[in-house]
Write a protein that holds these residues in place. Structure first.
Motif, mmCIF file in Angstrom:
data_model
loop_
_atom_site.group_PDB
_atom_site.id
_atom_site.type_symbol
_atom_site.label_atom_id
_atom_site.label_comp_id
_atom_site.label_asym_id
_atom_site.label_seq_id
_atom_site.Cartn_x
_atom_site.Cartn_y
_atom_site.Cartn_z
ATOM 1 N N ILE A 230 0.832 -1.207 0.000
ATOM 2 C CA ILE A 230 0.000 0.000 0.000
ATOM 3 C C ILE A 230 0.865 1.256 0.000
ATOM 4 N N GLY A 231 1.962 1.209 0.758
ATOM 5 C CA GLY A 231 2.854 2.361 0.798
ATOM 6 C C GLY A 231 3.451 2.667 -0.563
ATOM 7 N N TYR A 234 0.795 4.173 -2.802
ATOM 8 C CA TYR A 234 0.513 5.564 -2.439
ATOM 9 C C TYR A 234 1.642 6.484 -2.892
ATOM 10 N N ALA A 237 1.303 6.907 -6.609
ATOM 11 C CA ALA A 237 0.110 7.653 -7.005
ATOM 12 C C ALA A 237 0.220 9.125 -6.611
ATOM 13 N N ALA A 238 0.794 9.399 -5.419
ATOM 14 C CA ALA A 238 0.918 10.777 -4.941
ATOM 15 C C ALA A 238 2.206 11.436 -5.409
ATOM 16 N N LYS A 240 5.276 10.932 -4.478
ATOM 17 C CA LYS A 240 6.168 11.261 -3.370
ATOM 18 C C LYS A 240 7.573 10.748 -3.665
ATOM 19 N N TYR A 245 10.104 10.071 1.891
ATOM 20 C CA TYR A 245 8.754 10.027 2.468
ATOM 21 C C TYR A 245 8.734 9.116 3.696
#
Length: 275
Positions: A230-231, A234, A237-238, A240, A245
């Motif tokens: 999931i990290g 994310y 997608a974001a 980062k 991060y």
């Protein structure tokens, strides 16, 4: 729905409301007892009729009565989640000592999960306090594990059931947390940057004190897999920076711990049946 389950749900709403206080105040080194609940925006004290779990959020339309500041969605989420978990535990186990112990554990995990998600802090009041409480409770409510007992018997030691349970709790707290700490130290030596916060280590000690070694290892595995998958999604997608991060690993460990508290025994028995 039984009366016991309904009482557990209502108790969960109340505990969830107190957890919201802890989630906001503990990372800021504020007392959770005084002063009374206040709006973080205007610091006006909140009247009791504006502080009813879940209901007040919708009655006020998610805004402070005095300054109009938005009330975070986290407040009803924490209250409803805690209430649902208490309800599920008591529905499955009845009003038993084991149910009370698991309700305490999941409440601590909910507090830690959202504290880490919002502030990247896992308060010692939850982790260290929870570890001590888990070891004490092990004397009265057996830890459902057999690892420490097997090790003690192999060494020719045959303690009574109370001491065996405490040994399971101490082993569950010490071994996974110690391994996690050592892995973090090695990562820091090799990569020259912190890879794991000490709060995560203490959080695993708390889970182990309540659930024992096998359940804690399962929590660590599930939390690590979820955090990685999931990290990564994310971060991509974001957009980062993966190198800088700060992933809220404690949040993933918290949700994993909640799952294991509810269903870990069945997962462990299923896996043991495959061997």
């Amino acid at each position: 729905m039984t009366l016991e389950s309904l009482v557990a749900f209502l108790a969960g709403l109340i505990f969830g409301s107190f957890l919201n206080v802890c989630i906001y105040r503990l990372p800021r080194d504020l007392s959770v007892m005084l002063p009374r609940s206040f709006c973080p925006g205007c610091e006006h004290q909140i009247a009791w009729y504006d502080n009813i779990p879940v209901a007040s959020y919708f009655i006020l339309r998610a805004r402070c009565r005095h300054c109009g500041a938005r009330i975070p969605l986290r407040y009803p989420l924490v209250e409803l989640l805690t209430a649902a978990l208490f309800f599920a535990i008591v529905s499955a186990l009845g009003a038993t000592a084991v149910a009370v112990k698991l309700c305490i554990l999941v409440a601590l995990l909910v507090g830690l999960t959202f504290s880490d998600l919002e502030e990247r802090i896992l308060p010692d009041e939850f982790t260290l306090g929870g570890t001590a409480l888990g070891i004490v409770l092990a004397w009265f409510i057996p830890v459902d594990d057999m690892i420490a007992q097997s090790l003690l018997l192999a060494g020719g030691i045959q303690p009574g059931p109370h001491w065996t349970s405490v040994a399971e709790s101490v082993l569950g707290a010490g071994l996974p947390a110690g391994s996690l700490w050592l892995g973090g130290v090695l990562f820091e030596k090799i990569r020259h940057k912190e890879g794991l916060g000490l709060g995560d280590v203490k959080m695993m000690a708390m889970v182990g004190a309540f659930l024992g070694l096998r359940a804690t290892l399962l929590t660590l595995i599930l939390g690590s897999v979820a955090g990685s998958v999931i990290g990564l999604i994310y971060i991509k997608a974001a957009k980062k920076d993966a190198g800088s991060y700060e992933l809220p690993f404690g949040t993933f460990l918290g949700f994993a711990g909640i799952f294991v508290a509810l269903a870990g025994g069945r997962v462990i028995r299923w896996y043991a049946g495959l061997l």
